[in-house]
Design a protein around this motif. Structure first.
Motif, PDB file in Angstrom:
ATOM      1  N   GLU A   1     -14.026   2.079  34.868  1.00 40.24           N
ATOM      2  CA  GLU A   1     -13.990   2.806  33.649  1.00 40.24           C
ATOM      3  C   GLU A   1     -12.722   2.020  33.009  1.00 40.24           C
ATOM      4  OE1 GLU A   1     -15.618   5.227  32.104  1.00 40.24           O
ATOM      5  OE2 GLU A   1     -16.875   5.416  33.975  1.00 40.24           O
ATOM      6  N   ALA A   2     -12.925   2.332  31.359  1.00 39.19           N
ATOM      7  CA  ALA A   2     -11.839   1.933  30.485  1.00 39.19           C
ATOM      8  C   ALA A   2     -11.093   3.302  29.982  1.00 39.19           C
ATOM      9  CB  ALA A   2     -12.380   1.114  29.395  1.00 39.19           C
ATOM     10  N   PHE A   3      -9.813   3.172  29.637  1.00 36.18           N
ATOM     11  CA  PHE A   3      -9.006   4.399  29.090  1.00 36.18           C
ATOM     12  C   PHE A   3      -8.056   3.881  27.778  1.00 36.18           C
ATOM     13  CE2 PHE A   3     -10.001   5.381  33.506  1.00 36.18           C
ATOM     14  CZ  PHE A   3     -10.338   6.765  33.262  1.00 36.18           C
ATOM     15  N   ASN A   4      -7.940   4.533  27.025  1.00 38.66           N
ATOM     16  CA  ASN A   4      -7.213   4.207  25.961  1.00 38.66           C
ATOM     17  C   ASN A   4      -5.934   5.051  26.302  1.00 38.66           C
ATOM     18  OD1 ASN A   4      -9.016   3.223  24.106  1.00 38.66           O
ATOM     19  ND2 ASN A   4      -9.488   5.291  23.156  1.00 38.66           N
ATOM     20  N   ILE A   5      -4.733   3.973  26.065  1.00 34.46           N
ATOM     21  CA  ILE A   5      -3.443   4.558  26.651  1.00 34.46           C
ATOM     22  C   ILE A   5      -2.464   4.475  25.423  1.00 34.46           C
ATOM     23  CG2 ILE A   5      -1.272   4.096  27.929  1.00 34.46           C
ATOM     24  CD1 ILE A   5      -4.034   5.368  29.632  1.00 34.46           C
ATOM     25  N   SER A   6      -1.752   5.669  25.207  1.00 32.02           N
ATOM     26  CA  SER A   6      -0.924   5.488  23.666  1.00 32.02           C
ATOM     27  C   SER A   6       0.124   6.766  24.082  1.00 32.02           C
ATOM     28  CB  SER A   6      -1.594   5.697  22.577  1.00 32.02           C
ATOM     29  OG  SER A   6      -2.110   6.774  22.163  1.00 32.02           O
ATOM     30  N   ASP A   7       0.882   6.902  22.969  1.00 36.37           N
ATOM     31  CA  ASP A   7       1.979   8.013  23.073  1.00 36.37           C
ATOM     32  C   ASP A   7       0.955   9.337  22.594  1.00 36.37           C
ATOM     33  OD1 ASP A   7       3.768   6.210  23.673  1.00 36.37           O
ATOM     34  OD2 ASP A   7       4.896   6.232  21.629  1.00 36.37           O
ATOM     35  N   GLY A   8      -0.130   9.149  22.272  1.00 39.33           N
ATOM     36  CA  GLY A   8      -0.867  10.304  21.788  1.00 39.33           C
ATOM     37  C   GLY A   8      -0.175  10.918  20.625  1.00 39.33           C
ATOM     38  N   ALA A   9       0.609  10.148  19.744  1.00 32.96           N
ATOM     39  CA  ALA A   9       1.031  10.623  18.543  1.00 32.96           C
ATOM     40  C   ALA A   9       1.062   9.512  17.587  1.00 32.96           C
ATOM     41  CB  ALA A   9       2.324  11.151  18.863  1.00 32.96           C
TER      42      ALA A   9
ATOM     43  N   GLY B   1       0.851  -1.247   0.058  1.00 34.50           N
ATOM     44  CA  GLY B   1       0.033  -0.119  -0.140  1.00 34.50           C
ATOM     45  C   GLY B   1       0.910   1.368  -0.049  1.00 34.50           C
ATOM     46  N   ARG B   2       0.331   2.537   0.243  1.00 34.39           N
ATOM     47  CA  ARG B   2       0.659   3.779  -0.124  1.00 34.39           C
ATOM     48  C   ARG B   2       1.813   3.961   1.180  1.00 34.39           C
ATOM     49  NH1 ARG B   2      -4.239   7.586  -1.162  1.00 34.39           N
ATOM     50  NH2 ARG B   2      -4.954   6.359   0.821  1.00 34.39           N
ATOM     51  N   GLY B   3       1.377   3.718   2.411  1.00 31.71           N
ATOM     52  CA  GLY B   3       2.456   3.801   3.398  1.00 31.71           C
ATOM     53  C   GLY B   3       1.741   4.940   4.366  1.00 31.71           C
ATOM     54  N   ASP B   4       0.859   5.503   3.954  1.00 32.37           N
ATOM     55  CA  ASP B   4       0.077   6.785   4.725  1.00 32.37           C
ATOM     56  C   ASP B   4      -0.750   6.239   5.922  1.00 32.37           C
ATOM     57  OD1 ASP B   4      -1.840   6.332   2.926  1.00 32.37           O
ATOM     58  OD2 ASP B   4      -1.979   8.264   2.282  1.00 32.37           O
ATOM     59  N   ASN B   5      -0.853   5.085   6.057  1.00 30.50           N
ATOM     60  CA  ASN B   5      -2.090   4.620   6.957  1.00 30.50           C
ATOM     61  C   ASN B   5      -1.119   4.812   8.634  1.00 30.50           C
ATOM     62  OD1 ASN B   5      -0.617   2.347   5.800  1.00 30.50           O
ATOM     63  ND2 ASN B   5      -1.413   1.110   7.356  1.00 30.50           N
ATOM     64  N   LEU B   6      -2.118   5.169   9.468  1.00 29.93           N
ATOM     65  CA  LEU B   6      -1.519   5.332  10.794  1.00 29.93           C
ATOM     66  C   LEU B   6      -1.957   4.202  12.007  1.00 29.93           C
ATOM     67  CD1 LEU B   6      -2.460   9.190  11.134  1.00 29.93           C
ATOM     68  CD2 LEU B   6      -0.191   8.370  10.399  1.00 29.93           C
ATOM     69  N   VAL B   7      -0.653   4.053  12.795  1.00 28.08           N
ATOM     70  CA  VAL B   7      -0.999   2.913  13.720  1.00 28.08           C
ATOM     71  C   VAL B   7      -0.972   3.868  15.101  1.00 28.08           C
ATOM     72  CG1 VAL B   7       1.159   2.424  13.794  1.00 28.08           C
ATOM     73  CG2 VAL B   7      -0.472   0.819  14.619  1.00 28.08           C
ATOM     74  N   GLU B   8      -1.696   3.450  16.272  1.00 30.42           N
ATOM     75  CA  GLU B   8      -1.735   3.935  17.448  1.00 30.42           C
ATOM     76  C   GLU B   8      -0.427   2.788  18.333  1.00 30.42           C
ATOM     77  OE1 GLU B   8      -2.672   7.429  19.633  1.00 30.42           O
ATOM     78  OE2 GLU B   8      -3.803   6.681  18.053  1.00 30.42           O
ATOM     79  N   VAL B   9       0.499   3.885  18.807  1.00 26.57           N
ATOM     80  CA  VAL B   9       1.557   3.042  19.546  1.00 26.57           C
ATOM     81  C   VAL B   9       1.927   3.406  20.888  1.00 26.57           C
ATOM     82  CG1 VAL B   9       2.858   2.426  17.340  1.00 26.57           C
ATOM     83  CG2 VAL B   9       3.263   4.331  18.665  1.00 26.57           C
ATOM     84  N   VAL B  10       2.078   2.777  21.821  1.00 31.24           N
ATOM     85  CA  VAL B  10       2.904   3.254  23.157  1.00 31.24           C
ATOM     86  C   VAL B  10       3.927   2.767  23.414  1.00 31.24           C
ATOM     87  CG1 VAL B  10       1.357   1.497  24.257  1.00 31.24           C
ATOM     88  CG2 VAL B  10       1.855   3.399  25.540  1.00 31.24           C
ATOM     89  N   SER B  11       5.112   3.628  24.108  1.00 27.09           N
ATOM     90  CA  SER B  11       6.197   3.090  24.433  1.00 27.09           C
ATOM     91  C   SER B  11       5.778   2.197  25.858  1.00 27.09           C
ATOM     92  CB  SER B  11       7.055   4.214  24.804  1.00 27.09           C
ATOM     93  OG  SER B  11       6.650   5.023  26.044  1.00 27.09           O
ATOM     94  N   ALA B  12       6.458   1.176  26.087  1.00 25.23           N
ATOM     95  CA  ALA B  12       6.509   0.410  27.239  1.00 25.23           C
ATOM     96  C   ALA B  12       6.515   1.235  28.561  1.00 25.23           C
ATOM     97  CB  ALA B  12       7.516  -0.696  27.440  1.00 25.23           C
TER      98      ALA B  12
END
Length: 367
Positions: free
Chosen positions: A247-255, A209-220
């Protein structure tokens, strides 16, 4: 026990699955936290990812007898549940998903609820519990995979566990579920070993694919910080802004990062800048066709008893060509979560660590 003038907020902690990748980083931060007393780890493999000052017990989250005896002995105030099989288990081992993610979680919750000592229960969930990708800036209210859906056993059983944890919240035991983005960092194996295998030797480097699709990541490191913030908020609601328990919370680098940029950082460390300049880009439809053909062939020839290899599974296809992004505004607001972001440097370090580890393992096999 650490000397102090008042009881520690976290008290004695138990990290189930603390010898895993995220668990290792969580234990590391707990040991440095002045509000934490003794840190116990229960894991079925206590021969890896160890810290000198933690106390290790060999055992499995599915072993209720061992769990109950351990909780009665150490009287933890805080329980972290980070145990789970890796998502890429072969089909012959799929029973482990139910045993660990569902039955093990149910048993641990029952033991924690029965204990007069345990006050906080923090579960390591995943953004993969959200149904029907692709996803764009998904919030915690987004539907989870139905418990009857059998298209992906890891996602389904993590969704069940996520619900079990939040439903167990009550006056005796406060619970929270943290839905992590895809974790990376030192000692990472899942998600890193596969990419290194793709570029080993002189293999052609292929992008789909084009390579512009994003993924949500989080450092350990960010993941561990979020776990501790959530625990302290459960034990002292004044530390939070709004509700945390149940509650539930999404946790990532926010970037979020482009998926193929993430891959190329790994390739660059493994093969060098010159090698990755010559990457072959294939149209997305080629992989889509390959995945469909393999799925149907295995369905017809094995009656769905054999699953495709990881690189030819529908989940792999979706991450290669679609975006998966998630909002962490709820965690920023209520937990006061402020992630530190240095994606490329942390991932490059993790890759070098894994390459050195693989080299040392190969050397041991030769001796």
């Amino acid at each position: 026990m650490n000397p102090r003038t008042k009881p520690a907020a976290l008290g004695t902690t138990l990290v189930v699955g603390g010898c895993g990748f995220v668990g290792y980083h969580l234990v590391q931060q707990l040991l440095l936290d002045e509000e934490c007393d003794d840190v116990y780890v229960l894991d079925r493999n206590v021969d890896r990812n160890l810290h000198d000052k933690a106390l290790y017990v060999r055992g499995d989250v599915t072993d209720s007898e061992t769990l109950r005896a351990l909780v009665a002995k150490i009287q933890p105030r805080t329980v972290f549940h980070a145990a789970s099989p890796i998502a890429s288990l072969p089909a012959r081992k799929y029973a482990e998903f139910v045993e660990t993610n569902v039955e093990g979680t149910r048993a641990l919750l029952a033991i924690a609820t029965d204990s007069s000592a345990v006050k906080a229960f923090i579960y390591t969930s995943t953004i993969d519990v959200y149904a029907n990708p692709p996803h764009t800036h998904v919030k915690e209210s987004h539907p989870l995979w139905p418990h009857s859906n059998t298209s992906n056993e890891y996602n389904r059983t993590k969704s069940i566990a996520d619900c079990l944890v939040r439903s167990a919240n009550g006056p005796r035991l406060r619970t929270v579920s943290l839905r992590l983005g895809h974790a990376y960092g030192e000692r990472q194996s899942q998600g890193l070993s596969e990419v290194l295998d793709m570029c080993s030797g002189n293999r052609m480097l292929i992008q789909i694919g084009r390579g512009d699709n994003l993924v949500e990541v989080v450092s350990a490191g960010n993941a561990a910080t979020a776990h501790i913030l959530a625990a302290k908020a459960l034990l002292d609601p004044d530390r939070a802004v709004g509700d945390v328990d149940g509650e539930a919370f999404n946790i990532s680098d926010g970037a979020a990062v482009p998926f193929w940029h993430h891959v190329r950082v790994i390739w660059t460390v493994a093969r060098g800048e010159d090698a990755i300049r010559d990457v072959t880009v294939l149209p997305a439809w080629i992989m889509m066709a390959a995945v469909l053909v393999v799925e149907w062939l295995l369905w017809i020839t094995t009656l769905d008893t054999v699953k495709p290899p990881t690189v030819l599974r529908r989940t792999s296809l979706e991450y290669c060509i679609y975006s998966h992004t998630y909002s962490i505004e709820k965690a920023r607001e209520r937990l006061r979560f402020r992630p530190f972001v240095d994606h490329d440097a942390v991932l490059a370090h993790a890759t070098r660590w894994m390459l050195d580890y693989q080299k040392s393992e190969d050397q041991l096999k030769k001796e």
